[in-house]
Scaffold this active site. Sequence first.
Site, PDB file in Angstrom:
ATOM      1  N   SER A 138       0.834  -1.202   0.000  1.00 32.42           N
ATOM      2  CA  SER A 138       0.000   0.000   0.000  1.00 32.42           C
ATOM      3  C   SER A 138       0.868   1.250   0.000  1.00 32.42           C
ATOM      4  CB  SER A 138      -0.892   0.000   1.242  1.00 32.42           C
ATOM      5  OG  SER A 138      -1.616   1.212   1.311  1.00 32.42           O
ATOM      6  N   THR A 150      -8.423   2.902 -15.709  1.00 34.88           N
ATOM      7  CA  THR A 150      -7.354   3.835 -16.059  1.00 34.88           C
ATOM      8  C   THR A 150      -6.391   3.981 -14.885  1.00 34.88           C
ATOM      9  OG1 THR A 150      -8.846   5.007 -17.515  1.00 34.88           O
ATOM     10  CG2 THR A 150      -6.911   6.228 -16.755  1.00 34.88           C
ATOM     11  N   CYS A 198     -13.384   2.220  21.147  1.00 36.92           N
ATOM     12  CA  CYS A 198     -13.834   3.356  20.348  1.00 36.92           C
ATOM     13  C   CYS A 198     -13.132   3.516  19.007  1.00 36.92           C
ATOM     14  CB  CYS A 198     -13.710   4.645  21.146  1.00 36.92           C
ATOM     15  SG  CYS A 198     -14.735   4.590  22.615  1.00 36.92           S
TER      16      CYS A 198
HETATM   17  C1  PLP Z   1      -3.400  -0.594   6.197  1.00 33.91           C
HETATM   18  C2  PLP Z   1      -3.383  -2.074   5.980  1.00 33.91           C
HETATM   19  C3  PLP Z   1      -4.173  -2.653   4.965  1.00 33.91           C
HETATM   20  C4  PLP Z   1      -5.126  -1.832   4.115  1.00 33.91           C
HETATM   21  O1  PLP Z   1      -4.415  -1.035   3.222  1.00 33.91           O
HETATM   22  P1  PLP Z   1      -5.170   0.077   2.330  1.00 33.91           P
HETATM   23  O2  PLP Z   1      -4.132   0.461   1.338  1.00 33.91           O
HETATM   24  O3  PLP Z   1      -5.499   1.176   3.276  1.00 33.91           O
HETATM   25  O4  PLP Z   1      -6.350  -0.562   1.712  1.00 33.91           O
HETATM   26  C5  PLP Z   1      -4.096  -4.008   4.797  1.00 33.91           C
HETATM   27  N1  PLP Z   1      -3.290  -4.771   5.546  1.00 33.91           N
HETATM   28  C6  PLP Z   1      -2.518  -4.260   6.519  1.00 33.91           C
HETATM   29  C7  PLP Z   1      -1.642  -5.159   7.316  1.00 33.91           C
HETATM   30  C8  PLP Z   1      -2.540  -2.893   6.767  1.00 33.91           C
HETATM   31  O5  PLP Z   1      -1.786  -2.387   7.737  1.00 33.91           O
END
Ligand code: PLP
Length: 404
Positions: free
Chosen positions: A201, A242, A328
Amino acid sequence: MKPMIYLDNNATTPLDPRALEAMMPYLKEKFGNAASRNHAFGWEAEAAVEKAREQVAAVINASPKEIVWTSGATESNNIAIKGTVRMYRDQGRHVITQVTEHKAVIDPCKYLAGEGVETTFLGVDRQGRISMDELRAAVRPDTVLVSIMFANNEIGTIQPIAEIGAFCKERNIIFHTDATQAFGKVPIDVEAMGIDLLSVSGHKIYGPKGVGALYVRRRKPRVRCEAVLHGGGHERGMRSGTLNVPGIVGLGAAAEIALREMPAERVRVARMRDRLWQILDSQLDDIYLNGDIVNGLPGTLNVSFSYVEGESLMMGFSNIAVSSGSACTSASLEPSYVLKSLGVGDELAHSSIRFSLGRFNTAEEIEQAGRQVVATVRRLREMSPLAEMAAEGIDLSKVQWAGH
Ligand SMILES: *Cc1c(COP(=O)(O)O)cnc(C)c1O
């Protein structure tokens, strides 16, 4: 007001200014569609996307052709899990994963139950690590996929990835790892570790939000994934739509910086994490480390503070941004399922704080944060009837609470 100290880098990281700088031309004059084959605007965008593919591939010893762009790790995990299980449906309907995975792995696995796919959730030990013996015992003739995260987002524990990879190779099972928290922070080698699919990510590695990548092995074996999104057949048919060119350029730049700076950054961030733990541990009684500081992510420190609630703590040191394992932070009233899986009781799970340090933290911030956490815990404990009872020698685990 005191300036904010950001210690929530596992939730999201700030964009590295160098990644932003790399993105800017692609948000302005270089706006072409990477799929436009007939003019320079398209070629320029395509060249930028291919450079980013090389930058991301280099971090994990992959080939650029094995990188598929997505909108983030949630989508990467969905393609890796649903895509492969559906593609190989004739070979089996069984998946193995484990209990402390991110919801973006757990939920796709659960969703597949509706398509006749069974999932085994392995348990973990006190540090949050799976057992290879339990993995071996869970494998069935119809097991098609093993999905085990590289490092956990709440406690930082790193799984025995190379061992899992070697075992899956031996048994001809596809191995996916959600490496969102590990990518660019600790060394990863998809060849040496036998990884077939790996999720990344942008916004967890000082790149932009809304962009991610999925590594899909192309040889030994060639892994195939059914598409989850259907459209123009972009990204070898695995992910139509895209391309987010500025986002991809930012992710590529962030990956290159992470790879180059990893040796020094790992040491520096781990030193700050160790210092924070030292401050807390030397000045407070009845605190507990959750996870594994020895074999974990360099910047993650998850601590339970007996007799005080995570939520009250967070309000107490309002200029420090952290996460808590109590209710929370999510829509439910349940404490963190990750901490509960380790065998941490409800009380201690509710009293936990995750400090996640990163590239832009300074040693001075850590000293300040440490002092403030100590002061806040002491102040809250002075007001806590539980702390008072414990000080008088009452065993709280034996107390019968009204209404329980
Ligand atoms: C943040 C996270 C995700 C999700 O990633 P996004 O790019 O926000 O969808 C998945 N797995 C782990 C271990 C994460 O820390």
